[in-house]
Structures are given as structure tokens and as C-alpha cells.
Design an enzyme around this catalytic site. Structure first.
Site, PDB file in Angstrom:
ATOM      1  CB  SER A   1      26.993  48.741  18.284  1.00  7.65           C
ATOM      2  OG  SER A   1      26.761  49.603  17.284  1.00  7.65           O
TER       3      SER A   1
ATOM      4  CE1 TYR B   1      31.997  48.936  17.472  1.00  8.95           C
ATOM      5  CE2 TYR B   1      29.799  49.813  16.403  1.00  8.95           C
ATOM      6  CZ  TYR B   1      31.117  49.354  17.973  1.00  8.95           C
ATOM      7  OH  TYR B   1      30.143  50.607  18.494  1.00  8.95           O
TER       8      TYR B   1
HETATM    9  N1  NAD Z   1      28.954  56.185  21.096  1.00  7.06           N
HETATM   10  C1  NAD Z   1      28.214  55.119  20.175  1.00  7.06           C
HETATM   11  O1  NAD Z   1      27.367  56.254  18.606  1.00  7.06           O
HETATM   12  C2  NAD Z   1      27.690  53.594  20.591  1.00  7.06           C
HETATM   13  C3  NAD Z   1      27.336  52.962  19.659  1.00  7.06           C
HETATM   14  C4  NAD Z   1      26.842  52.088  19.973  1.00  7.06           C
HETATM   15  C5  NAD Z   1      27.411  51.565  20.606  1.00  7.06           C
HETATM   16  N2  NAD Z   1      28.716  52.080  21.430  1.00  7.06           N
HETATM   17  C6  NAD Z   1      29.190  50.932  22.459  1.00  7.06           C
HETATM   18  O2  NAD Z   1      29.101  51.676  23.765  1.00  7.06           O
HETATM   19  C7  NAD Z   1      31.039  51.470  24.119  1.00  7.06           C
HETATM   20  C8  NAD Z   1      31.188  52.790  24.407  1.00  7.06           C
HETATM   21  O3  NAD Z   1      31.127  53.596  23.159  1.00  7.06           O
HETATM   22  P1  NAD Z   1      32.061  55.345  23.947  1.00  7.06           P
HETATM   23  O4  NAD Z   1      31.342  55.713  22.508  1.00  7.06           O
HETATM   24  O5  NAD Z   1      31.438  55.696  25.069  1.00  7.06           O
HETATM   25  O6  NAD Z   1      33.353  54.827  23.633  1.00  7.06           O
HETATM   26  P2  NAD Z   1      34.579  56.792  24.072  1.00  7.06           P
HETATM   27  O7  NAD Z   1      35.720  55.944  22.760  1.00  7.06           O
HETATM   28  O8  NAD Z   1      33.856  58.466  24.170  1.00  7.06           O
HETATM   29  O9  NAD Z   1      34.966  55.863  25.119  1.00  7.06           O
HETATM   30  C9  NAD Z   1      35.260  54.667  24.607  1.00  7.06           C
HETATM   31  C10 NAD Z   1      36.390  54.326  26.287  1.00  7.06           C
HETATM   32  O10 NAD Z   1      36.483  53.096  26.279  1.00  7.06           O
HETATM   33  C11 NAD Z   1      38.265  52.895  26.875  1.00  7.06           C
HETATM   34  N3  NAD Z   1      38.839  51.731  26.045  1.00  7.06           N
HETATM   35  C12 NAD Z   1      39.345  51.682  25.075  1.00  7.06           C
HETATM   36  N4  NAD Z   1      39.935  50.298  24.269  1.00  7.06           N
HETATM   37  C13 NAD Z   1      40.526  50.035  26.060  1.00  7.06           C
HETATM   38  C14 NAD Z   1      40.142  48.544  26.102  1.00  7.06           C
HETATM   39  N5  NAD Z   1      41.461  47.289  25.421  1.00  7.06           N
HETATM   40  N6  NAD Z   1      40.378  48.665  27.597  1.00  7.06           N
HETATM   41  C15 NAD Z   1      39.752  49.637  28.922  1.00  7.06           C
HETATM   42  N7  NAD Z   1      39.240  50.403  28.308  1.00  7.06           N
HETATM   43  C16 NAD Z   1      39.216  50.974  26.793  1.00  7.06           C
HETATM   44  C17 NAD Z   1      38.161  54.426  25.819  1.00  7.06           C
HETATM   45  O11 NAD Z   1      39.853  54.344  26.933  1.00  7.06           O
HETATM   46  C18 NAD Z   1      37.530  55.391  26.776  1.00  7.06           C
HETATM   47  O12 NAD Z   1      37.672  55.498  27.864  1.00  7.06           O
HETATM   48  C19 NAD Z   1      31.849  50.733  22.730  1.00  7.06           C
HETATM   49  O13 NAD Z   1      31.226  49.235  22.765  1.00  7.06           O
HETATM   50  C20 NAD Z   1      30.735  51.155  21.654  1.00  7.06           C
HETATM   51  O14 NAD Z   1      31.155  50.307  20.801  1.00  7.06           O
HETATM   52  C21 NAD Z   1      28.716  53.584  20.862  1.00  7.06           C
END
Ligand code: NAD
Length: 269
Positions: free
Chosen positions: A148, A161
Site C-alpha cells: 500500500s 494497517y
Molecule cells: N483498495 C485500495 O484502495 C487499496 C489501497 C492500498 C492497498 N490495498 C491492498 O490491496 C489488497 C486488496 O485489497 P482490495 O481493495 O482489493 O480489498 P477487497 O476487500 O476488495 O478484497 C480483498 C479480498 O481478500 C479476501 N480476504 C480477506 N481476508 C482474507 C484472509 N484472511 N485470507 C484470504 N483472503 C482474505 C476478501 O474475502 C476479499 O475477497 C489488500 O492487501 C489491501 O490492503 C488496497
């Protein structure tokens, strides 16, 4: 023309691929001929991702795994190797958000809960994934960790986080050095603000307002913009890139945004 065909046939696991960024990465990989193991704790949505990939002519299968469990991570790696005969790459994408509050208001239990998914989950994936990639004698092995911008910059009210994501960047850099001699690249992608379900039930106007404040172009990112970088990092075009933490954030991490009055705004007309 830039050619991504080196990824064709590679076997890759994408964690948290039922939704959001992971789903976009899994789809992009499959579109480019990779064989994708979609894993997630969400069985229904994970199966849906696989069905969509198959409907578009791609190759994928689902394995349910919670990344915070070493046993389930081992099961996930074993599944990939026994199904496809090898492993070439792993995208440690699964992650959860923490409630926003000042550090002293977090409990030790919340620390354990967030860290067990966002940091320990990545460590476990790398530990067992790298081993399988080494055993597969992959000539194009790769690990992509979805960190992130919070893995590079501090954030008020996001201590848990942010510390986990900084940890992911640290794991990435150290492992890049460990495995550089063995044909495995290890990189982190650092997304800014993307439109996914990580936003939960937050109202649209709150999300938009947040985007205007923290994104220099005032927009949320499209998950496919993460997927395209993940594809590049999986390809032979990126074999000399390792240990990098690459922001995809419209410039948000480049520095402080200050209001500027243009002397000649008519250039935009
Ligand atoms: N969306 C953003 O703006 C953003 C920004 C920076 C970083 N991220 C990072 O990107 C990654 C994906 O985020 P996203 O926005 O797609 O989130 P999201 O919530 O849309 O998807 C995350 C997925 O991970 C799964 N998940 C959650 N806990 C889990 C576990 N213990 N084991 C296996 N699967 C699990 C959920 O069921 C979901 O399908 C994360 O690591 C998040 O921290 C996202």
C-alpha cells in the site's frame, strides 16, 4: 511491440482473488494465458471469479484458504503444485483494513487480528510459495506483494494497517536479496486509493471526498491499473526489477500537495 507472451503457461496463485484488486489481477493473468489458482476465504465469490475466467476461455481453479493460517497456506501451495505440476509465481494480495483511530485506542487483540492477515499472511505465503517455486526450478519465478502507499508513508489514524504494510515492504526487500541468485524476483505494489469493497459500506460521497483529498488527480484508481503492473512484474520483461516498492497512486506518494494558482489558466481552454 511489447510482448507479454513470456507469462503464457506460468502457474500463479493469487490470494484474496474473489474481489477487488486480486480479482482484477487473476483475470488479467488468465487473459494472458497464465494458469491461475484463485484463493480466498470467500468461497462463493472465489468460485465466481473462476467461472468468469473460464467463460472468457482462461484457465483457473479455486482453493479456499485463509492466509493467516499456516496450515491453509500449505494446503493452497500443495493444491497448486498437485493440480498444475509446478508453481512459478505468487501474488500475496489478501488484506483487510483496520478501523481508523489514534494508536492508543487500538487494542492488542486488534493488533493481532490485522497483523495476522496483512503481515503474517504475506510472510507465510512467501515462505511456502518461494519453496515451491524453487522446487519447480522456474526460470521466471516471481513474488508480487500487494502492500500500500501506507507501506511507504505514515498515515494518521492508521497505525496498525500502516505498520503491517511497512512490514510487507521490508519482507519484500529482504527476500529480493535472498532469492535474486535463484531466478525469483520479489516486488511490492503500493496502491494509492482504489475503488474496491475494502471501502465497505462507506457512502459514495465520502469515498469521493476522500479521493479528492488524497489523490492528486482527484480520482480513485481502477483495479485494472494494479493488474497491468502485476502482469509486467510476472513477465520476463521485468526480470531485472526486484526489491522494488512501486507506487500506483496518481503521484500521491511523491510529496506534499500544495494549492497552486496558475498564472495562465487559459492554457486549459
Ligand atoms: N483498495 C485500495 O484502495 C487499496 C489501497 C492500498 C492497498 N490495498 C491492498 O490491496 C489488497 C486488496 O485489497 P482490495 O481493495 O482489493 O480489498 P477487497 O476487500 O476488495 O478484497 C480483498 C479480498 O481478500 C479476501 N480476504 C480477506 N481476508 C482474507 C484472509 N484472511 N485470507 C484470504 N483472503 C482474505 C476478501 O474475502 C476479499 O475477497 C489488500 O492487501 C489491501 O490492503 C488496497
Amino acid at each position: 511491440m511489447t510482448d507479454f507472451s513470456s507469462v503464457k503457461g506460468k502457474v500463479v496463485i493469487v490470494t484474496g482473488a474473489a474481489d477487488g484488486l486480486g480479482e482484477a489481477i487473476a483475470q488479467c493473468y488468465a487473459e494472458n494465458g497464465m494458469r491461475v489458482v484463485v484463493t480466498d476465504i470467500n468461497n462463493g465469490k472465489g468460485q465466481q471469479t473462476v467461472e468468469q475466467i473460464k467463460a472468457q476461455g482462461g484457465e483457473a481453479s479455486f482453493f479456499k484458504a485463509d492466509v493467516s493460517s499456516e496450515q491453509e497456506i500449505k494446503g493452497m501451495i500443495d493444491y497448486a503444485v498437485s493440480t498444475y505440476g509446478r508453481l512459478d509465481g505468487l501474488v500475496n494480495n489478501a488484506g483487510i483494513a483496520a478501523p481508523n483511530r489514534p494508536l492508543h485506542e487500538y487494542s492488542a487483540e486488534e493488533f493481532d487480528r490485522i497483523t495476522s492477515v496483512d503481515l503474517k499472511g504475506v510472510f507465510l505465503g512467501m515462505k511456502h510459495g518461494v519453496e515451491a517455486i524453487l522446487r519447480s526450478k522456474s526460470s521466471g519465478g516471481f513474488i508480487v506483494n500487494i502492500a500500500s502507499l501506507a507501506g511507504i508513508l505514515g498515515n494518521s489514524s492508521m497505525g496498525l494497517y500502516t505498520s503491517s504494510k511497512h512490514g510487507v515492504v521490508g519482507l519484500t526487500k529482504s527476500a529480493a536479496l535472498d532469492y535474486a541468485p535463484y531466478n525469483i524476483t520479489v516486488n511490492a505494489i503500493c496502491p494509492g486509493t482504489f475503488r474496491t469493497s475494502i471501502w465497505g459500506q462507506a457512502p459514495e460521497e465520502v469515498i469521493q471526498e476522500f479521493a479528492t483529498i488524497i489523490s492528486p488527480n482527484g480520482k480513485l484508481g481502477d483495479p485494472r491499473e494494479i493488474a497491468h503492473l502485476a502482469l509486467f512484474l510476472a513477465s520476463d520483461l521485468a526480470r531485472y526489477i526486484s526489491g522494488a516498492a512501486i507506487p500506483v497512486d496518481a503521484g500521491a506518494g511523491a510529496g506534499k500537495l500544495t494549492p497552486t494558482k496558475w498564472e495562465h489558466p487559459e492554457i486549459l481552454q
